[in-house]
Design a protein around this motif. Structure first.
Motif, PDB file in Angstrom:
ATOM      1  N   HIS A 197      36.254-103.003  -8.189  1.00 56.05           N
ATOM      2  CA  HIS A 197      36.293-103.775  -6.945  1.00 56.05           C
ATOM      3  C   HIS A 197      35.236-104.884  -6.907  1.00 56.05           C
ATOM      4  O   HIS A 197      35.178-105.647  -5.951  1.00 56.05           O
ATOM      5  CB  HIS A 197      36.139-102.840  -5.745  1.00 56.05           C
ATOM      6  N   HIS A 231      32.552 -99.618  -6.489  1.00 58.04           N
ATOM      7  CA  HIS A 231      33.082 -99.193  -7.795  1.00 58.04           C
ATOM      8  C   HIS A 231      33.452-100.430  -8.617  1.00 58.04           C
ATOM      9  O   HIS A 231      33.887-101.453  -8.074  1.00 58.04           O
ATOM     10  CB  HIS A 231      34.287 -98.275  -7.620  1.00 58.04           C
ATOM     11  N   ASP A 265      41.580 -96.857  -2.290  1.00 57.84           N
ATOM     12  CA  ASP A 265      40.632 -95.848  -2.758  1.00 57.84           C
ATOM     13  C   ASP A 265      40.344 -94.827  -1.662  1.00 57.84           C
ATOM     14  O   ASP A 265      39.202 -94.637  -1.244  1.00 57.84           O
ATOM     15  CB  ASP A 265      39.346 -96.527  -3.261  1.00 57.84           C
ATOM     16  N   HIS A 315      33.947-101.134  -1.388  1.00 54.57           N
ATOM     17  CA  HIS A 315      32.928-100.273  -1.995  1.00 54.57           C
ATOM     18  C   HIS A 315      32.504-100.901  -3.312  1.00 54.57           C
ATOM     19  O   HIS A 315      33.010-101.952  -3.706  1.00 54.57           O
ATOM     20  CB  HIS A 315      33.415 -98.831  -2.151  1.00 54.57           C
ATOM     21  N   HIS A 328      36.329 -90.971  -0.333  1.00 59.79           N
ATOM     22  CA  HIS A 328      36.282 -91.459  -1.716  1.00 59.79           C
ATOM     23  C   HIS A 328      34.914 -91.105  -2.305  1.00 59.79           C
ATOM     24  O   HIS A 328      33.922 -91.125  -1.584  1.00 59.79           O
ATOM     25  CB  HIS A 328      36.472 -92.990  -1.692  1.00 59.79           C
TER      26      HIS A 328
HETATM   27 ZN   LIG Z   1      36.812 -96.506  -6.041  1.00 53.70          ZN
END
Ligand SMILES: [Zn+2]
Ligand SMILES: [Zn+2]
Length: 279
Positions: free
Chosen positions: A73, A70, A171, A68, A150
């Motif tokens: 990451h 975020h 996550d 993902h 998430h």
């Molecule tokens: Zn996350």
């Protein structure tokens, strides 16, 4: 396949003597298939060292999978040196979720004024694929995604090659279903019989009274999943930025005790930076 962890920390890179065992870099795994293909999972701060190694080994082609977008990451991506080498080819896979394409996700990582250069500075040939829930094959390895529970969504992945199965769910909040996420039962079925499960185990039960809906699981919830799915090895992952080594050790010990009490042969371990698992 060989799985190497280059970052197991959640949320924010950390440094200090209390983080030496589990490491301070954020999410990045490197998977090397039996056929020699390389898959990099996530571009947390750990990806910097992957890039340095790939340059040294003169690896000219590899695949990146994003769970993902975020920050923890993706923040290492501009420091993945092979992207500035015109001889390198990278296949980028992920799910754009709320954004237009996986290319737009990557473009946002490098965007002035948050970063001095943009995607135009990249010299590697990058192919962007938005497979979302379509599985892919990398050489002889099959990769199957599942949507995480998430905030802003994400993908977990199952990697299978030569009869070995590795599941990576970071996550992922098992006991709260975020929009688009799956039910606990679906995650249990997805992990069923895996040789290794690495799962988000960020919180303690005490933390969770305050952190419910933040998008992460407690180590006991993740352990319950590992036991129910009958996996052989369970790795605790996405260590909280404020969790010193001794506290992660205590969580792992508690998992071993609880699994033992249930008469399970499950092998529990805390995922450490620079560790490798061969399957
Ligand atoms: Zn996350
Ligand atoms: Zn994270």
């Amino acid at each position: 396949m060989k799985i190497i962890c280059w970052g197991a920390r959640g949320s924010l890179p950390v440094s200090g003597r209390e983080y030496i065992k589990y490491g301070g870099d954020t999410t990045c795994l490197e998977i090397r298939t039996a056929g020699g293909d390389i898959v990099v999972v996530d571009c947390g701060s750990g990806v910097r060292r992957v890039g340095n190694n790939l340059l040294k080994e003169k690896v000219r082609r590899f695949t990146i999978l994003l769970t993902h977008s975020h920050w923890d990451h993706v923040l290492g991506f501009p420091f993945l040196k092979p992207v500035y080498d015109s001889k390198v080819k990278i296949d980028f896979h992920g799910c754009p979720f709320a954004q237009k394409s996986i290319q737009s996700v990557v473009a946002k990582i490098m965007e002035p004024p948050q970063f001095p250069i943009n995607l135009g500075a990249i010299r590697a040939k990058m192919s962007f694929h938005d497979p979302c829930l379509k599985g892919i094959k990398v050489g002889t390895m099959k990769v199957t995604p599942i949507i995480l529970s998430h905030p802003n969504q994400g993908l977990g992945y199952k990697f299978q090659e030569n009869g070995a199965t590795f599941v990576f769910l970071t996550d992922n909040e098992l006991r709260h279903k975020h929009p688009g996420g799956c039910d606990y039962r679906e995650y249990a079925a997805f992990c069923s019989g895996a040789d290794v499960l690495i799962h988000d185990a960020e919180f303690t039960e005490e933390d969770y009274r305050r952190t419910r809906t933040w998008g992460h699981s407690t180590y006991k919830q993740a352990l319950e999943l590992a036991l129910e799915a009958g996996v052989k090895r369970f790795g605790l992952f996405h260590h909280n930025q404020d969790r010193p080594d001794a506290e992660v050790d205590a969580m792992v010990e508690d998992c071993r005790r609880l699994a033992g009490e249930k008469g399970s042969p499950l092998d529990c371990f805390g995922v450490t930076q620079e560790s490798a698992i061969e399957l």
